[in-house]
Scaffold this active site. Structure first.
Site, PDB file in Angstrom:
ATOM      1  N   CYS A  80     -21.084  34.565  64.500  1.00  0.00           N
ATOM      2  CA  CYS A  80     -20.867  35.359  63.279  1.00  0.00           C
ATOM      3  C   CYS A  80     -20.483  36.816  63.524  1.00  0.00           C
ATOM      4  CB  CYS A  80     -22.114  35.318  62.413  1.00  0.00           C
ATOM      5  SG  CYS A  80     -22.491  33.666  61.832  1.00  0.00           S
ATOM      6  N   PHE A  94     -29.482  43.480  75.007  1.00  0.00           N
ATOM      7  CA  PHE A  94     -28.171  43.096  75.528  1.00  0.00           C
ATOM      8  C   PHE A  94     -27.142  43.159  74.399  1.00  0.00           C
ATOM      9  CE2 PHE A  94     -25.475  39.712  77.824  1.00  0.00           C
ATOM     10  CZ  PHE A  94     -24.821  40.698  78.543  1.00  0.00           C
TER      11      PHE A  94
END
Ligand SMILES: NC(=O)c1ccc[n+]([C@@H]2O[C@H](COP(=O)([O-])OP(=O)(O)OC[C@H]3O[C@@H](n4cnc5c(N)ncnc54)[C@H](O)[C@@H]3O)[C@@H](O)[C@H]2O)c1
Length: 446
Positions: free
Chosen positions: A275, A269
């Protein structure tokens, strides 16, 4: 080296870089090789024992092979096919004006081989070494061979795709020490023959369907191209920031756990979390501020968005309203919901009128302990209402189940969903693919 009767005789059609290397290297392994080209200058050079292209070590190999009588040339494809057990096709496949692939040389040489096969008695194996798009062999070349030979692939002759992984400049060394050997095949006899040509050659071996072999070459070359541009963009940003780019990349390259490894390289996915999206955004913003063009880095988030949309479109195309989702955080094993693509997917499904119910073990736990409660209740109150702690409730609710968690309890709940439930697997869980009935299982890009 002395020719052994047991070794198959090889014809090589197309004596450019790939063909000349193949011809000389197979001859040096003791095969009798006959080379074919439409360029009389190349034939003339080879006849005189001179390599037609400049490559380290090739001159000596060609000289020895011609002197020993193992390597000869002809301008007749028919003679070459009749006089060999296996034909290696090494003609060019250049770009067309629009960027497509020209198969003109491939088709021309295939037509010649097909015509020769019509008059040849006994089995012959045709091996394509040229780089060609998946589907070319099966859709274009095999039908042409069958039409012109009047014979059938797998019955009268065999066809394999055996891409070449040489790098110009070190191609002779690469031939004897390839990173891998890949053989696309349709039947065992030819597959075994082609593999036997590489007996004793080191590196992993892959016997795969024709299309996988064709694709393997494109994946490699696109990745190499991506790596070059990635490194150069990083270098350009470093320079703009007054940093020594090679020092930066030395640090990067030392990391064989996350950087130079298989990590992040299997289809799954979209990425998310606290981050990656933030840092890609910040670095491309920095590049822009310094007027450094970084098209590769600048398109990473667009690519991620396109992948998220693929998942959304897959669910919407099913025309079902009730969706159950397993996993809400950006990856399993965390309750971090920041920039989670699963949150984004849930929100878009709701926006499109879907009735969504969600289970996420870690998010449920963090709500219970209060860890992430404020974030969920304040930032995602609409999703908080859709969370349930009972997996079976989600499995029973969804006409479609979107699976982004692979703990035992979740997989079991998915497997016990009512008959007819469609499952979209975002993690590539082999077990789901195997246990769910055909038509019930959907992969995202697999
Ligand atoms: N050059 C590389 O490093 C490399 C590496 C791996 C794969 N490849 C792929 O291998 C294929 C060949 O590449 P190359 O660089 O060797 O090409 P090339 O242009 O150097 O050589 C092709 C040769 O085929 C000959 N030819 C054309 N039609 C012919 C015909 N009907 N019969 C006989 N010969 C014919 C040409 O005269 C030429 O000598 C391409 O698909 C390429 O993408 C190339």
């Amino acid at each position: 080296m002395v020719a052994s009767r047991a070794l198959p005789a090889i014809s090589v059609l197309g004596l450019g870089y790939v063909g000349a290397i193949s011809a000389a290297c197979f001859a040096s392994r003791g095969h009798r090789v006959v080379g074919v080209d439409i360029d009389p200058r190349k034939l003339d050079l080879l006849q005189r024992g001179i390599a037609p292209v400049i490559e380290a070590g090739l001159g000596e190999l060609v000289h020895e092979a011609v002197a020993s009588g193992l390597l000869s040339v002809t301008d007749s494809a028919t003679d070459a096919v009749l006089d060999s057990d296996v034909s290696l096709v090494c003609v060019a496949t250049p770009s067309l004006a629009g960027g497509g692939l020209s198969t003109a040389f491939l088709e021309a040489v295939t037509a010649q081989i097909g015509a020769a096969l019509r008059v040849k008695d006994g089995w012959h194996t045709v091996v394509y070494r040229s780089t060609m798009l998946p589907g070319t062999c099966e859709g274009v070349l095999i039908p042409l061979l069958e039409k012109l030979s009047g014979k059938h692939v797998g019955v009268d002759f065999g066809v394999c795709v055996n891409p070449e992984f040489l790098r110009e400049g070190t191609s002779v060394r690469d031939f004897f020490e390839p990173p891998k050997t890949v053989v696309g095949h349709t039947e065992d006899r030819s597959a075994a023959l082609v593999m036997s040509l590489y007996e004793g050659v080191p590196g992993p071996r892959f016997l795969v369907p024709l299309g996988v072999a064709e694709m393997a070459k494109y994946v490699d070359n696109c990745f190499h191209a991506l790596k070059v541009d990635f490194a150069n963009e990083i270098g350009a940003i470093c320079t703009a920031l007054g940093l020594e780019s090679h020092e930066v990349m030395d640090v990067f390259l030392s990391d064989t756990k996350l950087n130079l490894s298989a990590a992040y390289l299997r289809p799954g996915f979209a990425f998310g979390g606290s981050c990656l999206p933030k840092d890609v955004r910040a670095l491309t913003h920095t590049a822009r501020r310094h007027d450094v063009e970084v098209p590769v880095l600048a398109h990473i988030l667009a690519s991620n968005e396109a992948h998220l949309r693929r998942a959304l479109d897959t669910v919407l195309a099913l025309g079902k309203r009730k969706v159950g989702m397993f996993g809400l955080s950006f990856k399993s094993g965390t309750d971090d919901l920041r920039e989670s693509p699963m949150v984004e997917l849930a929100e878009r499904l709701i926006g499109k009128g879907c009735d969504v119910l969600i289970h996420d073990e870690n998010v449920a736990l963090s709500r219970l302990t209060g860890t992430n409660k404020a974030h969920i209740d304040e930032r995602l109150p609409h999703l908080a209402e859709l969370l349930t702690e009972d997996r079976a409730t989600v499995a029973d609710h969804g006409e479609v189940l979107v699976v982004a968690a692979k703990d035992e309890a979740t997989l079991s709940a998915v497997e016990h969903a009512p008959v007819g439930t469609i499952v979209l697997d975002l993690l590539h869980v082999p077990r789901l693919r195997e246990t769910l009935a055909g038509g019930q299982y959907l992969g995202l890009s697999w």
